[in-house]
Write a protein that holds these residues in place. Structure first.
Motif, PDB file in Angstrom:
ATOM      1  N   ALA A 180      42.965 -41.105  28.622  1.00 35.81           N
ATOM      2  CA  ALA A 180      44.348 -41.597  28.675  1.00 35.81           C
ATOM      3  C   ALA A 180      45.269 -40.399  28.849  1.00 35.81           C
ATOM      4  N   ASN A 181      46.108 -40.478  29.858  1.00 34.86           N
ATOM      5  CA  ASN A 181      47.102 -39.419  30.080  1.00 34.86           C
ATOM      6  C   ASN A 181      48.299 -40.067  30.762  1.00 34.86           C
ATOM      7  N   LYS A 182      49.303 -39.263  31.027  1.00 32.44           N
ATOM      8  CA  LYS A 182      50.554 -39.755  31.612  1.00 32.44           C
ATOM      9  C   LYS A 182      50.300 -40.678  32.798  1.00 32.44           C
ATOM     10  N   ILE A 183      51.065 -41.768  32.854  1.00 30.57           N
ATOM     11  CA  ILE A 183      50.957 -42.728  33.959  1.00 30.57           C
ATOM     12  C   ILE A 183      51.013 -41.966  35.299  1.00 30.57           C
TER      13      ILE A 183
ATOM     14  N   ALA B 197      53.526 -46.042  29.656  1.00 28.71           N
ATOM     15  CA  ALA B 197      53.736 -44.584  29.677  1.00 28.71           C
ATOM     16  C   ALA B 197      52.460 -43.821  30.029  1.00 28.71           C
ATOM     17  N   PHE B 198      51.307 -44.491  29.916  1.00 24.84           N
ATOM     18  CA  PHE B 198      50.025 -43.807  30.149  1.00 24.84           C
ATOM     19  C   PHE B 198      49.082 -44.704  30.946  1.00 24.84           C
ATOM     20  N   ASP B 199      48.102 -44.096  31.598  1.00 24.07           N
ATOM     21  CA  ASP B 199      47.021 -44.885  32.195  1.00 24.07           C
ATOM     22  C   ASP B 199      45.688 -44.289  31.760  1.00 24.07           C
TER      23      ASP B 199
ATOM     24  N   THR C 239      45.597 -34.548  28.244  1.00 26.64           N
ATOM     25  CA  THR C 239      45.237 -35.892  27.795  1.00 26.64           C
ATOM     26  C   THR C 239      45.933 -36.203  26.469  1.00 26.64           C
ATOM     27  N   ASP C 240      46.248 -37.466  26.295  1.00 28.05           N
ATOM     28  CA  ASP C 240      46.809 -37.932  25.018  1.00 28.05           C
ATOM     29  C   ASP C 240      45.724 -38.444  24.095  1.00 28.05           C
ATOM     30  N   ARG C 241      44.677 -38.985  24.708  1.00 23.83           N
ATOM     31  CA  ARG C 241      43.520 -39.416  23.934  1.00 23.83           C
ATOM     32  C   ARG C 241      42.362 -39.597  24.910  1.00 23.83           C
TER      33      ARG C 241
ATOM     34  N   ILE D 271      61.003 -34.186  21.557  1.00 25.81           N
ATOM     35  CA  ILE D 271      59.725 -33.469  21.649  1.00 25.81           C
ATOM     36  C   ILE D 271      58.689 -34.456  22.145  1.00 25.81           C
ATOM     37  N   ARG D 272      57.785 -34.003  23.015  1.00 25.15           N
ATOM     38  CA  ARG D 272      56.759 -34.889  23.555  1.00 25.15           C
ATOM     39  C   ARG D 272      55.559 -34.031  23.928  1.00 25.15           C
ATOM     40  N   GLY D 273      54.477 -34.701  24.347  1.00 22.84           N
ATOM     41  CA  GLY D 273      53.230 -33.983  24.579  1.00 22.84           C
ATOM     42  C   GLY D 273      52.373 -34.129  23.326  1.00 22.84           C
TER      43      GLY D 273
END
Ligand code: MRU
Length: 344
Positions: A243-246, A310-312, A233-235, A45-47
């Motif tokens: 911050a979101n997926k690279i 994993a994120f940028d 966004t992840d944060r 699971i991810r997201g």
């Protein structure tokens, strides 16, 4: 979408294994928090919102059979284990901390009653996420033209949430409002959330989708096929750095270069006012073999150095607007995000 990303079922947690999509639809059942933690770490699971829901359900499983001081001790261990799985998405820590507050409020209860309260809270987090996505989708759909072609990155869809999605929630809500919507999906190396997951769920919903390799986005934007970019966004920091997926940051740069609006779909649970800017967001680095191997085959020399963030972080200045479940935030984000977080 009819397939459930995650579900509380007869005191177990059931998830679709996203590593195997789109080839196979396999469901996994977890009976204890360690299994849930491993599922998050290995990206069954991810997201961001989905791992928040999973962590909340993991906490409920983890404290089962304890009460009073033992429950508090167990929670410390469970919370530490779950929070250590993936550091960037703030939803995970947010959900675990929320479960911790419910635990503290119910420490006088016996084992069964405490488990019942924790289970109810985890299910409430799931239900609220669905409602948040639907509301966010409505605000986002109003920004989208008709017809519209939308470029997205990674998977911020039903699979990344309790259901409906954030960025893809905007797509779904626009389509449900009668707009003619088409999506371009970046494949999203190295884990291929775009080509495997976004394309899979959009096809299930009969929303036209075109998959492109990440390095084709500039060409697609240059040919003026894209009306707007919408990502998840992840944060998101207090100043609007995202911050979101690279691969999101270069997309924002390219969108600006071509005058295309760049929207971020951000549930308020993913906005972290404790992070003043993007530099204070922890960025997960994953194993190099995600880059050097593919489908069990070596695609780079064995032993080569790798760098696999994993994120940028996309600077706030490249973000046209941030769509939340309480409305749309525009620059300056330091004021607009705080106002939305504090609104009730
Ligand atoms: O590594 P992942 O697949 O968990 O990364 C997911 C993303 O970057 C999503 O865009 C983000 O979590 C938002 S999901 C609504």
């Amino acid at each position: 979408m009819t397939v459930k990303t995650i579900e509380w079922r007869a005191n177990t947690v059931r998830m679709i294994d996203q590593r195997l999509l789109p080839a196979r639809e396999v469901f996994r059942t977890y009976r204890d928090y360690r299994g849930v933690a491993e599922a998050i770490r290995t990206m069954v699971i991810r997201g961001a919102p989905a791992i928040g829901v999973a962590a909340a359900m993991g906490v409920a499983l983890g404290i089962r059979g304890t009460a009073h001081e033992r429950a508090r001790k167990r929670f410390e261990l469970v919370a530490k284990t779950l929070k250590a799985t993936r550091p960037t998405a703030v939803n995970l820590a947010w959900a675990v901390d929320r479960m911790g507050r419910v635990l503290e409020a119910n420490l006088a209860l016996g084992e069964d009653e405490l488990f019942g309260a924790m289970r109810a809270e985890a299910i409430a987090i799931y239900d609220e996420d669905l409602a948040v996505n639907r509301s966010l989708g409505q605000f986002g759909a109003a920004l989208v033209g008709n017809p519209a072609t939308i470029l997205t990155h990674c998977n911020a869809g039903a699979l990344a949430t309790a259901g409906y999605g954030t960025a893809l929630g905007v797509v779904r809500a626009a389509r449900d409002a009668g707009k003619i919507i088409e999506v371009f999906a970046d494949e999203t190396r190295p884990f291929l959330q775009g080509s495997r997951l976004t394309a899979w769920e959009l096809r299930k919903d009969h929303i036209p989708v075109t998959v492109i390799a990440d390095n084709m986005a500039a060409t697609v934007l240059a040919q003026k096929k894209i009306d707007c970019v919408v990502v998840g966004t992840d944060r998101t920091a207090a100043n609007g750095d995202v911050a979101n997926k690279i691969g999101t940051y270069p997309l924002a740069v390219m969108a600006r270069r071509h005058g295309v609006p760049f929207y971020v779909a951000a549930p308020l649970s993913s906005i972290d006012l404790n992070c003043p800017n993007g530099a204070s967001i922890p960025i997960e680095e994953r194993a190099g073999r995600e880059l050097t191997e593919f489908g069990g085959k070596q695609i780079a020399p064995k032993g080569v150095h790798t760098f696999n963030p994993a994120f940028d972080v996309t600077p706030a200045e490249l973000v046209t607007a941030i769509i939340t479940e309480r409305g749309v935030a525009y620059p300056p984000y330091t004021e607009s995000l705080r106002a939305l977080k504090e609104k009730n």
